[in-house]
Scaffold this motif. Sequence first.
Motif, short mmCIF file in Angstrom:
data_model
loop_
_atom_site.label_atom_id
_atom_site.label_comp_id
_atom_site.label_asym_id
_atom_site.label_seq_id
_atom_site.Cartn_x
_atom_site.Cartn_y
_atom_site.Cartn_z
N PHE A 29 0.79 -6.00 -30.82
CA PHE A 29 -0.22 -6.34 -29.69
C PHE A 29 0.21 -7.28 -28.49
O PHE A 29 -0.16 -6.99 -27.41
CB PHE A 29 -1.53 -6.98 -30.59
CG PHE A 29 -2.22 -7.85 -29.81
CD1 PHE A 29 -2.15 -9.25 -29.56
CD2 PHE A 29 -3.47 -7.13 -29.17
CE1 PHE A 29 -3.28 -9.98 -28.99
CE2 PHE A 29 -4.26 -7.68 -28.33
CZ PHE A 29 -4.08 -9.59 -28.28
N SER A 30 1.20 -8.12 -28.99
CA SER A 30 1.53 -9.18 -28.08
C SER A 30 2.17 -8.79 -26.84
O SER A 30 2.30 -9.54 -25.86
CB SER A 30 2.12 -10.06 -28.92
OG SER A 30 3.64 -9.55 -29.17
N ARG A 67 -17.82 -18.26 -14.98
CA ARG A 67 -18.60 -18.20 -16.13
C ARG A 67 -18.13 -17.91 -17.51
O ARG A 67 -18.40 -18.25 -18.57
CB ARG A 67 -19.85 -17.63 -15.96
CG ARG A 67 -20.66 -18.06 -14.75
CD ARG A 67 -21.92 -17.44 -14.69
NE ARG A 67 -21.78 -15.73 -14.29
CZ ARG A 67 -22.38 -14.93 -15.05
NH1 ARG A 67 -22.82 -15.25 -16.13
NH2 ARG A 67 -22.10 -13.65 -14.92
N PHE A 68 -16.91 -16.98 -17.31
CA PHE A 68 -16.37 -16.18 -18.40
C PHE A 68 -14.81 -16.53 -18.37
O PHE A 68 -14.32 -16.78 -17.31
CB PHE A 68 -16.53 -14.66 -18.19
CG PHE A 68 -17.86 -14.20 -18.40
CD1 PHE A 68 -19.00 -14.76 -18.57
CD2 PHE A 68 -17.83 -12.85 -18.40
CE1 PHE A 68 -20.22 -14.14 -18.56
CE2 PHE A 68 -19.00 -12.01 -18.70
CZ PHE A 68 -20.13 -12.89 -18.88
N THR A 69 -14.22 -16.71 -19.89
CA THR A 69 -12.94 -17.06 -19.83
C THR A 69 -12.48 -15.90 -20.91
O THR A 69 -12.90 -15.70 -22.06
CB THR A 69 -12.74 -18.53 -20.44
OG1 THR A 69 -13.33 -19.33 -19.57
CG2 THR A 69 -11.43 -18.79 -20.63
N ILE A 70 -11.33 -15.34 -20.50
CA ILE A 70 -10.48 -14.39 -21.24
C ILE A 70 -9.34 -15.18 -21.81
O ILE A 70 -8.70 -16.02 -21.07
CB ILE A 70 -10.18 -13.15 -20.55
CG1 ILE A 70 -9.47 -12.19 -21.53
CG2 ILE A 70 -9.12 -13.44 -19.47
CD1 ILE A 70 -9.23 -11.04 -20.84
N SER A 71 -9.10 -14.91 -23.25
CA SER A 71 -8.00 -15.54 -23.86
C SER A 71 -7.32 -14.80 -24.97
O SER A 71 -7.98 -13.63 -25.24
CB SER A 71 -8.24 -16.91 -24.50
OG SER A 71 -9.26 -16.81 -25.39
N ARG A 72 -6.01 -14.99 -25.34
CA ARG A 72 -5.68 -14.11 -26.52
C ARG A 72 -4.86 -15.11 -27.45
O ARG A 72 -4.19 -16.14 -27.00
CB ARG A 72 -4.78 -13.26 -25.94
CG ARG A 72 -3.54 -13.66 -25.23
CD ARG A 72 -2.89 -12.55 -24.52
NE ARG A 72 -2.55 -11.23 -25.55
CZ ARG A 72 -2.00 -10.29 -24.84
NH1 ARG A 72 -2.21 -9.85 -23.70
NH2 ARG A 72 -1.80 -9.21 -25.97
N ASP A 73 -4.86 -14.67 -28.83
CA ASP A 73 -4.17 -15.48 -29.79
C ASP A 73 -3.15 -14.06 -30.27
O ASP A 73 -3.72 -13.38 -31.10
CB ASP A 73 -5.20 -16.09 -30.69
CG ASP A 73 -4.14 -16.85 -31.74
OD1 ASP A 73 -3.08 -16.41 -31.92
OD2 ASP A 73 -4.96 -17.55 -32.26
#
Length: 129
Positions: A29-30, A67-73
């Motif tokens: 995925f990364s 207003r929105f925040t995208i992030s990933r782990d």
Amino acid sequence: QVQLVESGGGLVQAGGSLKLSCAASGRTFSSFPMGWFRQAPGKEREIVAAISWSDKSTYYSGSVEGRFTISRDNAKNTVYLQMNSLKREDAAVYYCTEDTTSELVSGVLRRQSREYDCWGRGTQVTVSS
């Protein structure tokens, strides 16, 4: 082929918050940029946000920026969308997507739905007044 499963949608009052998650499985995925799109009834699917594979670049549509925040782990194979100060016009089905053509490519965050070819089934977000 990666499988994407969204969760976290629901009913929320205007001004409230929701956090969407998208879990990826099936392969690495990364290495790929990820995006969130949404589609309201009778409207075209539109980009909400995108994030690079390295997590160093993000893009937001003008209607959600601030207003929105995208992030990933990447360790959890999950991408998130934190949505705050929700408005009635944010109501839609939200889709997670992966840019399979941009593996390990820096500086490319695609904004058109036709540029993505791997999609989840979506999660419904409803905003009440």
